[in-house]
Design a protein around this motif. Structure first.
Motif, PDB file in Angstrom:
ATOM      1  N   PRO A 183      95.768  46.045  91.537  1.00  0.00           N
ATOM      2  CA  PRO A 183      96.856  46.827  92.136  1.00  0.00           C
ATOM      3  C   PRO A 183      98.200  46.121  91.989  1.00  0.00           C
ATOM      4  O   PRO A 183      98.697  45.486  92.920  1.00  0.00           O
ATOM      5  CB  PRO A 183      96.428  46.942  93.605  1.00  0.00           C
ATOM      6  N   GLY A 184      98.832  46.281  90.830  1.00  0.00           N
ATOM      7  CA  GLY A 184     100.070  45.562  90.539  1.00  0.00           C
ATOM      8  C   GLY A 184     101.327  46.190  91.081  1.00  0.00           C
ATOM      9  O   GLY A 184     102.413  45.617  90.942  1.00  0.00           O
ATOM     10  N   GLY A 185     101.216  47.374  91.712  1.00  0.00           N
ATOM     11  CA  GLY A 185     102.380  48.017  92.286  1.00  0.00           C
ATOM     12  C   GLY A 185     103.342  48.541  91.236  1.00  0.00           C
ATOM     13  O   GLY A 185     102.991  48.722  90.067  1.00  0.00           O
ATOM     14  N   GLU A 186     104.586  48.771  91.649  1.00  0.00           N
ATOM     15  CA  GLU A 186     105.591  49.336  90.747  1.00  0.00           C
ATOM     16  C   GLU A 186     106.990  48.871  91.140  1.00  0.00           C
ATOM     17  O   GLU A 186     107.209  48.361  92.244  1.00  0.00           O
ATOM     18  CB  GLU A 186     105.533  50.863  90.768  1.00  0.00           C
ATOM     19  N   ARG A 187     107.927  49.080  90.247  1.00  0.00           N
ATOM     20  CA  ARG A 187     109.347  48.857  90.514  1.00  0.00           C
ATOM     21  C   ARG A 187     110.019  50.233  90.524  1.00  0.00           C
ATOM     22  O   ARG A 187     109.922  50.987  89.561  1.00  0.00           O
ATOM     23  CB  ARG A 187     109.979  47.970  89.445  1.00  0.00           C
ATOM     24  N   THR A 188     110.696  50.568  91.603  1.00  0.00           N
ATOM     25  CA  THR A 188     111.297  51.896  91.737  1.00  0.00           C
ATOM     26  C   THR A 188     112.633  51.949  90.998  1.00  0.00           C
ATOM     27  O   THR A 188     113.187  50.927  90.581  1.00  0.00           O
ATOM     28  CB  THR A 188     111.520  52.240  93.215  1.00  0.00           C
ATOM     29  N   VAL A 189     113.150  53.169  90.861  1.00  0.00           N
ATOM     30  CA  VAL A 189     114.445  53.338  90.199  1.00  0.00           C
ATOM     31  C   VAL A 189     115.574  52.718  91.019  1.00  0.00           C
ATOM     32  O   VAL A 189     116.653  52.445  90.482  1.00  0.00           O
ATOM     33  CB  VAL A 189     114.727  54.821  89.919  1.00  0.00           C
ATOM     34  N   SER A 190     115.338  52.481  92.304  1.00  0.00           N
ATOM     35  CA  SER A 190     116.323  51.796  93.150  1.00  0.00           C
ATOM     36  C   SER A 190     116.147  50.285  93.112  1.00  0.00           C
ATOM     37  O   SER A 190     116.769  49.568  93.908  1.00  0.00           O
ATOM     38  CB  SER A 190     116.233  52.304  94.591  1.00  0.00           C
ATOM     39  N   GLU A 191     115.287  49.827  92.197  1.00  0.00           N
ATOM     40  CA  GLU A 191     115.090  48.406  91.901  1.00  0.00           C
ATOM     41  C   GLU A 191     114.371  47.650  93.011  1.00  0.00           C
ATOM     42  O   GLU A 191     114.489  46.434  93.130  1.00  0.00           O
ATOM     43  CB  GLU A 191     116.425  47.724  91.574  1.00  0.00           C
ATOM     44  N   SER A 192     113.601  48.361  93.813  1.00  0.00           N
ATOM     45  CA  SER A 192     112.757  47.697  94.799  1.00  0.00           C
ATOM     46  C   SER A 192     111.318  47.677  94.294  1.00  0.00           C
ATOM     47  O   SER A 192     110.925  48.486  93.450  1.00  0.00           O
ATOM     48  CB  SER A 192     112.843  48.427  96.145  1.00  0.00           C
ATOM     49  N   PHE A 193     110.541  46.746  94.806  1.00  0.00           N
ATOM     50  CA  PHE A 193     109.137  46.598  94.404  1.00  0.00           C
ATOM     51  C   PHE A 193     108.246  47.065  95.547  1.00  0.00           C
ATOM     52  O   PHE A 193     108.424  46.647  96.699  1.00  0.00           O
ATOM     53  CB  PHE A 193     108.836  45.141  94.063  1.00  0.00           C
ATOM     54  N   ILE A 194     107.278  47.934  95.236  1.00  0.00           N
ATOM     55  CA  ILE A 194     106.415  48.491  96.276  1.00  0.00           C
ATOM     56  C   ILE A 194     104.967  48.589  95.785  1.00  0.00           C
ATOM     57  O   ILE A 194     104.707  48.583  94.583  1.00  0.00           O
ATOM     58  CB  ILE A 194     106.878  49.892  96.727  1.00  0.00           C
ATOM     59  N   SER A 195     104.059  48.643  96.753  1.00  0.00           N
ATOM     60  CA  SER A 195     102.655  49.039  96.553  1.00  0.00           C
ATOM     61  C   SER A 195     101.763  47.980  95.923  1.00  0.00           C
ATOM     62  O   SER A 195     100.634  48.285  95.522  1.00  0.00           O
ATOM     63  CB  SER A 195     102.551  50.331  95.712  1.00  0.00           C
ATOM     64  N   ILE A 196     102.185  46.724  95.828  1.00  0.00           N
ATOM     65  CA  ILE A 196     101.266  45.714  95.331  1.00  0.00           C
ATOM     66  C   ILE A 196     100.099  45.588  96.315  1.00  0.00           C
ATOM     67  O   ILE A 196     100.268  45.688  97.536  1.00  0.00           O
ATOM     68  CB  ILE A 196     101.976  44.353  95.150  1.00  0.00           C
ATOM     69  N   GLY A 197      98.913  45.431  95.789  1.00  0.00           N
ATOM     70  CA  GLY A 197      97.717  45.364  96.623  1.00  0.00           C
ATOM     71  C   GLY A 197      97.096  46.722  96.907  1.00  0.00           C
ATOM     72  O   GLY A 197      95.923  46.799  97.279  1.00  0.00           O
ATOM     73  N   GLY A 198      97.898  47.797  96.734  1.00  0.00           N
ATOM     74  CA  GLY A 198      97.386  49.113  97.085  1.00  0.00           C
ATOM     75  C   GLY A 198      97.321  50.109  95.953  1.00  0.00           C
ATOM     76  O   GLY A 198      96.538  51.063  96.025  1.00  0.00           O
ATOM     77  N   SER A 199      98.138  49.925  94.907  1.00  0.00           N
ATOM     78  CA  SER A 199      98.187  50.925  93.835  1.00  0.00           C
ATOM     79  C   SER A 199      98.389  50.266  92.481  1.00  0.00           C
ATOM     80  O   SER A 199      98.996  49.192  92.374  1.00  0.00           O
ATOM     81  CB  SER A 199      99.343  51.912  94.073  1.00  0.00           C
ATOM     82  N   ALA A 200      97.881  50.931  91.462  1.00  0.00           N
ATOM     83  CA  ALA A 200      98.097  50.524  90.076  1.00  0.00           C
ATOM     84  C   ALA A 200      98.693  51.696  89.320  1.00  0.00           C
ATOM     85  O   ALA A 200      98.254  52.835  89.471  1.00  0.00           O
ATOM     86  CB  ALA A 200      96.789  50.090  89.425  1.00  0.00           C
TER      87      ALA A 200
END
Length: 242
Positions: A183-200
């Motif tokens: 679950p590496g998460g993502e980088r949003t268009v607002s340049e924040s990092f979310i969802s590590i540990g929960g989503s791939a």
């Protein structure tokens, strides 16, 4: 004169009797040889007297045989930076068994922490992702992701078979496919990092206009979803062999 005709006839008959050979006149094949049949096993063609293919070339064209598409080494070393990746064969496809971690422009480590790149690979925007896989590999098309999930039983159950047995906050998988999704998460268009540990999230090569592209997502469940994401966001990349 009669004796000469009898002698000539005898010579002709003898010639006909002894002029045969062990090869068929047209094919050059030995009369005593048996035709070989072939069958497809794990993407390779093997001799099988009950096989479905009468020629090896037909077998290879159908199931891959010795084509590069279907011959998977257990590892691949990226010549660009020397990093070595595990490789897994799933059905007739060869996949990286981990996310790409090739540093280039418009790519990021989650939270800008290099340790996360070592574990989860890098996150890429879509325009970069399209061409980021090494030579001989490419970013999977939507159809190739669908082939993968279909082989694993469909989108509703493929996630559990793709997810690693540890590393997920909720609902680890059984990784029976060897895909080893983390679950590496993502980088949003607002340049924040979310969802590590929960989503791939993984990019596909497919685009849906100027701003969005198709991606593949699995979360804390057993399913896999093919959905749309903004091209400027950052997602993981899995490479598939050409």
């Amino acid at each position: 004169m009669m004796n000469f005709k009898i002698l000539l006839s005898s010579l002709i008959i003898s010639t006909l009797i002894f002029s045969g050979c062990s090869k068929d006149e047209d094919t050059g094949q030995d009369n005593n040889s048996t035709d070989k049949n072939y069958t497809c096993e794990s993407g390779n063609c093997v001799e099988d007297e009950n096989g479905n293919f009468s020629s090896k070339s037909d077998c290879e064209n159908s199931c891959g045989g010795n084509n590069n598409n279907n011959t998977c080494e257990s590892t691949f070393t990226d010549p660009r930076d020397g990093k070595t990746y595990s490789v897994v064969k799933i059905g007739s496809q060869c996949w990286f068994a981990e996310n790409l971690n090739y540093e280039t422009g418009n790519s990021w480590c989650y939270d800008n922490d290099p340790a996360n790149c070592n574990t989860y690979g890098r996150l890429y925007d879509w325009n970069t992702a399209r061409d980021v896989c090494p030579e001989g590999w490419h970013l999977p098309r939507v159809e190739e992701w669908t082939e993968l999930t279909d082989y694993l039983g469909g989108e509703s159950v493929a996630g559990e078979k793709m997810k690693s047995t540890s590393g997920w906050d909720i609902a680890n998988g059984d990784n029976s496919s060897g895909f080893s999704a983390l679950p590496g998460g993502e980088r949003t268009v607002s340049e924040s990092f979310i969802s590590i540990g929960g989503s791939a999230y993984w990019w596909t090569f497919g685009s849906d206009g100027r701003y969005r592209a198709w991606l593949v997502r699995t979360v804390s469940s057993s399913d896999v979803e093919i959905t749309l994401g903004y091209k400027a966001g950052g997602c993981s990349c899995r490479c598939i062999k050409d």
